[in-house]
Design a protein around this motif. Structure first.
Motif, PDB file in Angstrom:
ATOM      1  N   LEU A   6      62.580  56.366  81.047  1.00 37.13           N
ATOM      2  CA  LEU A   6      61.983  55.905  82.306  1.00 37.13           C
ATOM      3  C   LEU A   6      62.342  56.753  83.523  1.00 37.13           C
ATOM      4  CD1 LEU A   6      61.974  51.997  82.149  1.00 37.13           C
ATOM      5  CD2 LEU A   6      60.045  53.580  81.998  1.00 37.13           C
ATOM      6  N   PRO A   7      63.595  57.185  83.684  1.00 38.92           N
ATOM      7  CA  PRO A   7      63.876  58.032  84.855  1.00 38.92           C
ATOM      8  C   PRO A   7      63.049  59.304  84.900  1.00 38.92           C
ATOM      9  CG  PRO A   7      65.925  57.212  83.903  1.00 38.92           C
ATOM     10  CD  PRO A   7      64.840  56.869  82.943  1.00 38.92           C
ATOM     11  N   ALA A   8      62.710  59.858  83.740  1.00 38.31           N
ATOM     12  CA  ALA A   8      61.925  61.088  83.691  1.00 38.31           C
ATOM     13  C   ALA A   8      60.447  60.846  83.981  1.00 38.31           C
ATOM     14  CB  ALA A   8      62.075  61.764  82.329  1.00 38.31           C
ATOM     15  N   ALA A   9      59.987  59.604  83.762  1.00 35.77           N
ATOM     16  CA  ALA A   9      58.571  59.296  83.939  1.00 35.77           C
ATOM     17  C   ALA A   9      58.281  58.518  85.214  1.00 35.77           C
ATOM     18  CB  ALA A   9      58.075  58.496  82.735  1.00 35.77           C
TER      19      ALA A   9
ATOM     20  N   VAL B 248      53.792  61.760  75.900  1.00 28.22           N
ATOM     21  CA  VAL B 248      54.841  60.836  76.322  1.00 28.22           C
ATOM     22  C   VAL B 248      54.920  59.634  75.376  1.00 28.22           C
ATOM     23  CG1 VAL B 248      55.518  59.200  78.120  1.00 28.22           C
ATOM     24  CG2 VAL B 248      54.839  61.506  78.735  1.00 28.22           C
ATOM     25  N   ALA B 249      53.769  59.073  75.020  1.00 19.59           N
ATOM     26  CA  ALA B 249      53.766  57.926  74.111  1.00 19.59           C
ATOM     27  C   ALA B 249      54.327  58.314  72.746  1.00 19.59           C
ATOM     28  CB  ALA B 249      52.345  57.379  73.962  1.00 19.59           C
ATOM     29  N   GLY B 250      53.960  59.508  72.265  1.00 18.44           N
ATOM     30  CA  GLY B 250      54.488  59.972  70.983  1.00 18.44           C
ATOM     31  C   GLY B 250      55.988  60.183  71.029  1.00 18.44           C
ATOM     32  N   LEU B 251      56.466  60.800  72.110  1.00 20.99           N
ATOM     33  CA  LEU B 251      57.907  61.014  72.273  1.00 20.99           C
ATOM     34  C   LEU B 251      58.640  59.682  72.327  1.00 20.99           C
ATOM     35  CD1 LEU B 251      60.364  62.832  72.856  1.00 20.99           C
ATOM     36  CD2 LEU B 251      59.727  62.751  75.291  1.00 20.99           C
ATOM     37  N   ALA B 252      58.083  58.712  73.056  1.00 24.31           N
ATOM     38  CA  ALA B 252      58.712  57.391  73.161  1.00 24.31           C
ATOM     39  C   ALA B 252      58.750  56.694  71.805  1.00 24.31           C
ATOM     40  CB  ALA B 252      57.947  56.532  74.169  1.00 24.31           C
ATOM     41  N   ALA B 253      57.688  56.835  71.014  1.00 27.87           N
ATOM     42  CA  ALA B 253      57.656  56.214  69.687  1.00 27.87           C
ATOM     43  C   ALA B 253      58.715  56.829  68.775  1.00 27.87           C
ATOM     44  CB  ALA B 253      56.268  56.366  69.074  1.00 27.87           C
TER      45      ALA B 253
ATOM     46  N   HIS C 258      58.027  59.064  88.234  1.00 31.63           N
ATOM     47  CA  HIS C 258      57.194  59.618  89.315  1.00 31.63           C
ATOM     48  C   HIS C 258      55.717  59.278  89.130  1.00 31.63           C
ATOM     49  CE1 HIS C 258      56.985  62.610  86.061  1.00 31.63           C
ATOM     50  NE2 HIS C 258      55.800  62.933  86.550  1.00 31.63           N
ATOM     51  N   SER C 259      55.339  58.731  87.955  1.00 32.51           N
ATOM     52  CA  SER C 259      53.925  58.454  87.674  1.00 32.51           C
ATOM     53  C   SER C 259      53.785  57.111  86.965  1.00 32.51           C
ATOM     54  CB  SER C 259      53.338  59.556  86.783  1.00 32.51           C
ATOM     55  OG  SER C 259      52.102  59.147  86.212  1.00 32.51           O
ATOM     56  N   PRO C 260      53.072  56.146  87.565  1.00 31.44           N
ATOM     57  CA  PRO C 260      52.854  54.868  86.877  1.00 31.44           C
ATOM     58  C   PRO C 260      52.193  55.048  85.510  1.00 31.44           C
ATOM     59  CG  PRO C 260      52.184  54.706  89.178  1.00 31.44           C
ATOM     60  CD  PRO C 260      52.482  56.149  88.925  1.00 31.44           C
ATOM     61  N   GLY C 261      51.274  56.004  85.414  1.00 31.89           N
ATOM     62  CA  GLY C 261      50.602  56.240  84.144  1.00 31.89           C
ATOM     63  C   GLY C 261      51.564  56.678  83.055  1.00 31.89           C
ATOM     64  N   LEU C 262      52.480  57.578  83.392  1.00 32.69           N
ATOM     65  CA  LEU C 262      53.465  58.024  82.411  1.00 32.69           C
ATOM     66  C   LEU C 262      54.423  56.901  82.032  1.00 32.69           C
ATOM     67  CD1 LEU C 262      54.309  61.615  83.716  1.00 32.69           C
ATOM     68  CD2 LEU C 262      52.846  60.992  81.791  1.00 32.69           C
ATOM     69  N   VAL C 263      54.788  56.062  82.999  1.00 30.42           N
ATOM     70  CA  VAL C 263      55.650  54.910  82.714  1.00 30.42           C
ATOM     71  C   VAL C 263      54.974  53.988  81.698  1.00 30.42           C
ATOM     72  CG1 VAL C 263      56.630  52.798  83.683  1.00 30.42           C
ATOM     73  CG2 VAL C 263      56.907  54.956  84.891  1.00 30.42           C
TER      74      VAL C 263
ATOM     75  N   LEU D  27      59.702  44.701  81.404  1.00 29.98           N
ATOM     76  CA  LEU D  27      60.343  44.436  82.695  1.00 29.98           C
ATOM     77  C   LEU D  27      60.986  45.701  83.262  1.00 29.98           C
ATOM     78  CD1 LEU D  27      61.919  40.965  81.949  1.00 29.98           C
ATOM     79  CD2 LEU D  27      60.184  41.438  83.671  1.00 29.98           C
ATOM     80  N   LEU D  28      61.599  46.484  82.389  1.00 30.03           N
ATOM     81  CA  LEU D  28      62.192  47.745  82.835  1.00 30.03           C
ATOM     82  C   LEU D  28      61.106  48.702  83.328  1.00 30.03           C
ATOM     83  CD1 LEU D  28      64.736  48.196  79.900  1.00 30.03           C
ATOM     84  CD2 LEU D  28      65.285  47.552  82.255  1.00 30.03           C
ATOM     85  N   ALA D  29      60.024  48.793  82.560  1.00 26.94           N
ATOM     86  CA  ALA D  29      58.920  49.674  82.959  1.00 26.94           C
ATOM     87  C   ALA D  29      58.241  49.169  84.222  1.00 26.94           C
ATOM     88  CB  ALA D  29      57.904  49.783  81.822  1.00 26.94           C
ATOM     89  N   PHE D  30      58.096  47.871  84.337  1.00 21.54           N
ATOM     90  CA  PHE D  30      57.474  47.275  85.516  1.00 21.54           C
ATOM     91  C   PHE D  30      58.255  47.626  86.776  1.00 21.54           C
ATOM     92  CE2 PHE D  30      56.994  43.249  88.120  1.00 21.54           C
ATOM     93  CZ  PHE D  30      55.751  43.584  88.618  1.00 21.54           C
ATOM     94  N   ALA D  31      59.568  47.529  86.691  1.00 19.69           N
ATOM     95  CA  ALA D  31      60.399  47.856  87.845  1.00 19.69           C
ATOM     96  C   ALA D  31      60.269  49.321  88.233  1.00 19.69           C
ATOM     97  CB  ALA D  31      61.859  47.516  87.543  1.00 19.69           C
ATOM     98  N   ALA D  32      60.066  50.201  87.234  1.00 21.89           N
ATOM     99  CA  ALA D  32      59.973  51.636  87.508  1.00 21.89           C
ATOM    100  C   ALA D  32      58.577  52.076  87.930  1.00 21.89           C
ATOM    101  CB  ALA D  32      60.387  52.431  86.269  1.00 21.89           C
ATOM    102  N   SER D  33      57.562  51.258  87.620  1.00 24.43           N
ATOM    103  CA  SER D  33      56.177  51.692  87.827  1.00 24.43           C
ATOM    104  C   SER D  33      55.709  51.577  89.271  1.00 24.43           C
ATOM    105  CB  SER D  33      55.239  50.871  86.933  1.00 24.43           C
ATOM    106  OG  SER D  33      55.166  49.524  87.381  1.00 24.43           O
ATOM    107  N   GLY D  34      56.279  50.633  90.019  1.00 31.09           N
ATOM    108  CA  GLY D  34      55.799  50.397  91.380  1.00 31.09           C
ATOM    109  C   GLY D  34      54.512  49.595  91.434  1.00 31.09           C
ATOM    110  N   LEU D  35      54.046  49.098  90.292  1.00 31.53           N
ATOM    111  CA  LEU D  35      52.806  48.328  90.248  1.00 31.53           C
ATOM    112  C   LEU D  35      53.070  46.856  90.572  1.00 31.53           C
ATOM    113  CD1 LEU D  35      51.409  49.798  86.907  1.00 31.53           C
ATOM    114  CD2 LEU D  35      50.483  50.246  89.189  1.00 31.53           C
ATOM    115  N   SER D  36      52.030  46.164  90.999  1.00 30.97           N
ATOM    116  CA  SER D  36      52.119  44.715  91.155  1.00 30.97           C
ATOM    117  C   SER D  36      51.960  44.062  89.784  1.00 30.97           C
ATOM    118  CB  SER D  36      51.021  44.205  92.090  1.00 30.97           C
ATOM    119  OG  SER D  36      49.738  44.397  91.492  1.00 30.97           O
ATOM    120  N   PHE D  37      52.296  42.773  89.685  1.00 33.54           N
ATOM    121  CA  PHE D  37      52.135  42.047  88.428  1.00 33.54           C
ATOM    122  C   PHE D  37      50.681  42.123  87.961  1.00 33.54           C
ATOM    123  CE2 PHE D  37      51.603  38.524  85.572  1.00 33.54           C
ATOM    124  CZ  PHE D  37      52.839  38.280  85.011  1.00 33.54           C
TER     125      PHE D  37
END
Length: 421
Positions: free
Chosen positions: A342-345, A321-326, A347-352, A172-182
């Motif tokens: 999330l604030p650092a990523a 990014v995925a490795g850093l998040a893990a 700017h890009s839905p892919g990075l989110v 939900l947090l990532a969804f809000a930051a991504s700008g994508l639709s459901f």
């Protein structure tokens, strides 16, 4: 000279914020005397505000930003509880046992399917709290070793939560930051979700090969399906996708589904029970934790994290990014890791989405990676089925790196095909 003083003050504030964050997380892991996590998180948040680590205005803004997500969490916990009251999980257990047909390998396949679907539709908490005890009972009745099946519950509670925005609080947090639709979110994460579940399944078959040998007792035929509850859950899931583009918050949809499930049960339901199932103290913990993490970011650490996050969503950037998040999920727990990254990523839905892969798959490496894993461990201890720490770590080492790579590569391919980045 003034600049130096400002830098020293920021350094001191960063240290204080990190100490507070560490104390909150340590309390959440240990939970002395069974006290709720909010007992530490809320005072820590108040200290951050009173001590000037964050301004009251910024703290209030953070709470407002997190509130829709937290309200959804409360609503979906009630929804899952009511589904259990309707017999959905008991029916799922008998269906899983029936599919197993006395063969442990088939039983594992059925548990994987049940855990993946439960996590995706009702969130990882339902898999950990409601499905895990059912799986333990099914394994005991079938006379098979429970280890592969209960480990599947915790692994898929984390890694199979990639599919939908409503599958996990981090989603939900990532969804809000991504700008994508459901629907857009689900479309991009569908193949990574399948890839992760498939990799987990193959590794489980090899890792637990000895436990999956032999035959099991044939189960009794399952009773009638709780059709009303299953229809309500299906309509609720459809409503998430249909109403999100119209600006309807997922919390309202989950609450409507909960009301629909509550109506037939109303004569025997207690409001106090529903409030307890909504877990308001855990919701307060999330809000308090958000303020503490904001203090960590606002006093210098945020800039350092931002510098580590790549600017482009190419394959290398997504993997980093995925490795850093893990890594951060296993150091800080996946929820604060999400709030930090999330604030650092954003700017890009892919990075989110790469952050999401890291914080959802990564926690399978250690007990402290996610609160769901800690809760799963607590449930098994209470049932005298405590997991072995060494085995848990070895299974994590076997699954997490390959799952991260599989998810990121398929996400990268999906981003290229869709034109999103």
């Amino acid at each position: 000279m003034p600049g130096r003083r400002i830098g020293q003050r920021a350094a001191v504030f960063t240290i204080i914020a990190l100490v507070l964050l560490g104390a909150v997380l340590a309390f959440a892991v240990a939970r002395p005397r069974g006290l709720p996590e909010a007992v530490a998180a809320v005072p820590a948040a108040l200290i951050c505000v009173a001590g000037g680590l964050v301004t009251p205005r910024d703290a209030l803004h953070e709470v407002r930003e997190l509130l829709p997500t937290v309200l959804f969490l409360a609503a979906v916990l009630v929804l899952a509880h009511l589904a259990e009251e309707h017999g959905v999980f008991a029916w799922a257990g008998t269906a899983v046992a029936r599919f197993g047909r006395g063969r442990p390998q088939r039983l594992l396949t059925a548990v994987f399917a049940a855990a993946a679907v439960t996590t995706a539709v009702l969130s990882l908490d339902a898999t950990v709290v409601l499905l895990t005890p059912v799986v333990l009972t099914v394994a005991a009745r079938a006379g098979v070793r429970a280890r592969p099946h209960v480990y599947a519950c915790t692994h898929l509670a984390n890694s199979a939560s990639l599919l939908l925005p409503v599958s996990n609080l981090t989603n939900l947090l990532a969804f809000a930051a991504s700008g994508l639709s459901f629907a857009g979110f689900a479309a991009l994460m569908a193949v990574p979700w399948i890839a992760v579940v498939a990799v987990e399944y193959v590794i489980f078959r090899f890792f637990f090969a000895k436990d999956l040998d032999g035959r099991a007792s044939l189960p009794e035929p399952p009773g009638p399906a709780p059709k009303y509850a299953l229809v309500v859950l299906a309509l609720t899931l459809a409503a998430f996708a249909a109403l999100q583009p119209l600006g309807v918050e997922p919390a309202w949809v989950a609450a409507a589904g909960a009301v629909a499930l509550a109506v037939p049960l109303w004569p025997k339901l207690r409001v106090r029970t529903l409030v307890t199932e909504a877990n308001p103290m855990f919701c307060a913990f999330v809000l308090g934790l958000g303020v503490v993490v904001l203090a960590v970011r606002a006093n210098g650490l945020g800039d350092r994290i931002d510098a580590l996050v790549p600017r482009h969503a190419d394959l290398v950037g997504l993997l980093l990014v995925a490795g850093l998040a893990a890594v951060l999920a296993n150091l800080l727990n996946n929820l604060p890791a999400t709030l930090v990254l999330l604030p650092a990523a954003a700017h890009s839905p892919g990075l989110v989405l790469a952050v999401l892969i890291g914080v959802n798959v990564g926690p399978n490496l250690t007990y402290v990676g996610s609160l769901a894993t800690l809760l799963w461990r607590r449930i098994l201890h209470a049932r005298d089925a405590a997991p072995r720490t060494g085995e848990f770590l070895l299974l994590g080492l076997a699954t997490v790196p390959l799952c991260l790579i599989a998810a990121v590569v398929t996400l990268w391919a999906g981003l290229r095909l869709s034109g999103a980045s």
